[in-house]
Design a protein around this motif. Structure first.
Motif: not given
Length: 397
Positions: A210-234
């Motif tokens: 849940a905090e990963l979603d908030e860190t990336l500005g994503a909708q809740p649950g977006t990364y629930a099943g993802i082990a990791a993601v590479t993306t811009a820090a902002g």
């Protein structure tokens, strides 16, 4: 506080009469006070001023003082530079106690590892404290907004540095050290295939999905099943925008050490190839990252292709390589699609050699359509698909 004149409406037998009632106090947001407060915040961060930061909290608010103390520690540990905070707008109504939230445009840079500056909107929380405005912290972004909550504003972090890898963890220091060792090993894995790559890497580990979603500005649950993601820090995605690896601890904590290592090595391939800014067919983008990550891992096909085999037994062997849409974070059988992409890249390497796979990737990264690059290399996509389907069918049995 805003003083306004109010009117009371009195209905009399002979008509209507407006009667002034005098001044009424109503709380309001003060953009000017917020802007001054944020100037104090950025100044204290720049000077690593613990007392200056904690003084911004309301008197008696220990939670706010603890948070701002953590920000001071993070600023030192991460060598934060280029921090600015510009008040943009009020984010919601003013509460009865006078507290309110506002959108703040934030910039920051990890001084010794980020070449550029990250930029994002965050939500700051303000509260009156006597005759001044105080900072109570930073809130999770509202659902549907583009705001983020960078990890260094959330809590006091555990930071580990090892051979060019910087790891930020909202959790215990031992986890930061473990992830740092995996990052260093992952860099070595990538360089076996891409020996010219040389760069610092940053890995961020929030406390939960849940905090990963908030860190990336994503909708809740977006990364629930993802082990990791590479993306811009902002939110910026330009050529100089820092790119970090973000790990989902809810998923990786369930993996064995080898699995967690493969996940991180995969993401570091994306860092090395600047994949976030390199459009190409997703099966090649993701399959290549898995090819590098798994290249020297001694695991049987029943493990590395287990989900793809199960999906093929249930639905039949796919007629073609997975489409881009199949790699959405909420897509069904997502892990099977990753395994199918890896198998496709393994087939390419088997037919053209590892250098042939590298040339294909480079051609696609340069903008050449994958089908055209395959045909030019002597492996038309139709033949690749036949070979790929044959290998998968053999595993299905």
């Amino acid at each position: 506080m805003l003083v306004v004149g109010a009117l009371a409406v009195v209905v009399l037998r002979d008509g209507r009469q407006d009667v002034p009632t005098g001044p009424v106090d109503a709380p309001r947001a003060s953009p000017a006070a917020a802007a001054r407060l944020l100037e104090g915040f950025t100044s204290a961060v720049a000077s690593r001023d613990l007392d200056g930061l904690t003084a911004l909290a309301p008197r008696g608010d220990e939670a706010a003082r603890t948070l701002l103390s953590g920000v001071a520690d993070n600023a030192r540990a991460l060598d934060l530079r280029g921090v600015t905070a510009r008040y943009v707008d009020q984010a919601g109504p003013v509460a009865r106690d006078g507290s309110w939230t506002g959108v703040v445009e934030l910039t920051w840079r990890l001084g010794d590892v980020d070449a550029g500056t990250s930029r994002a909107d965050v939500v700051a929380s303000f509260a009156p404290d006597g005759d001044r405005l105080a900072l109570t912290g930073f809130d999770a972004p509202p659902a549907g907004s583009s705001a983020r909550l960078p990890l260094w504003l959330r809590d006091r972090l555990s930071v580990a540095r090892l051979r060019g890898a910087v790891v930020l963890v909202d959790g215990p220091r031992r986890l930061a050290r473990t992830v740092a060792r995996r990052a260093v090993h992952g860099v070595d894995v990538v360089r076996r295939v891409l020996p010219r790559w040389s760069s610092s890497v940053v890995v961020e580990v929030p406390a939960s999905a849940a905090e990963l979603d908030e860190t990336l500005g994503a909708q809740p649950g977006t990364y629930a099943g993802i082990a990791a993601v590479t993306t811009a820090a902002g939110s910026s995605t330009g050529a100089s925008a820092p790119v970090h690896v973000f790990v989902n601890p809810d998923v990786t904590s369930r993996l064995r050490g080898a699995g967690a290592q493969v996940v991180l090595s995969h993401e570091l391939v994306h860092v090395a190839t600047d994949a976030t800014r390199t459009p190409m067919a997703t099966w090649l983008l993701e399959g290549f990252a898995d090819y590098v990550a798994l290249r020297d891992v001694a695991l049987p096909d029943r493990t590395t292709l287990g989900r793809a085999v199960r999906a093929a037994r249930r639905d039949g062997v796919p007629r073609g390589l997975p489409a881009d849409a199949a790699f959405g974070t909420r897509s069904a059988d997502l892990q099977a699609r990753y395994e199918e992409a890896w198998l496709a890249c393994r087939v390419v390497a088997g037919e053209l050699g590892e250098q042939g796979l590298l040339r294909l990737y480079d051609a696609a990264a340069g903008g050449e359509p994958v089908d055209a690059a395959l045909a030019r290399a002597g492996l038309p996509v139709e033949r690749l698909v036949r070979l790929w389907r044959s290998e998968l069918a053999a595993l299905v049995g």
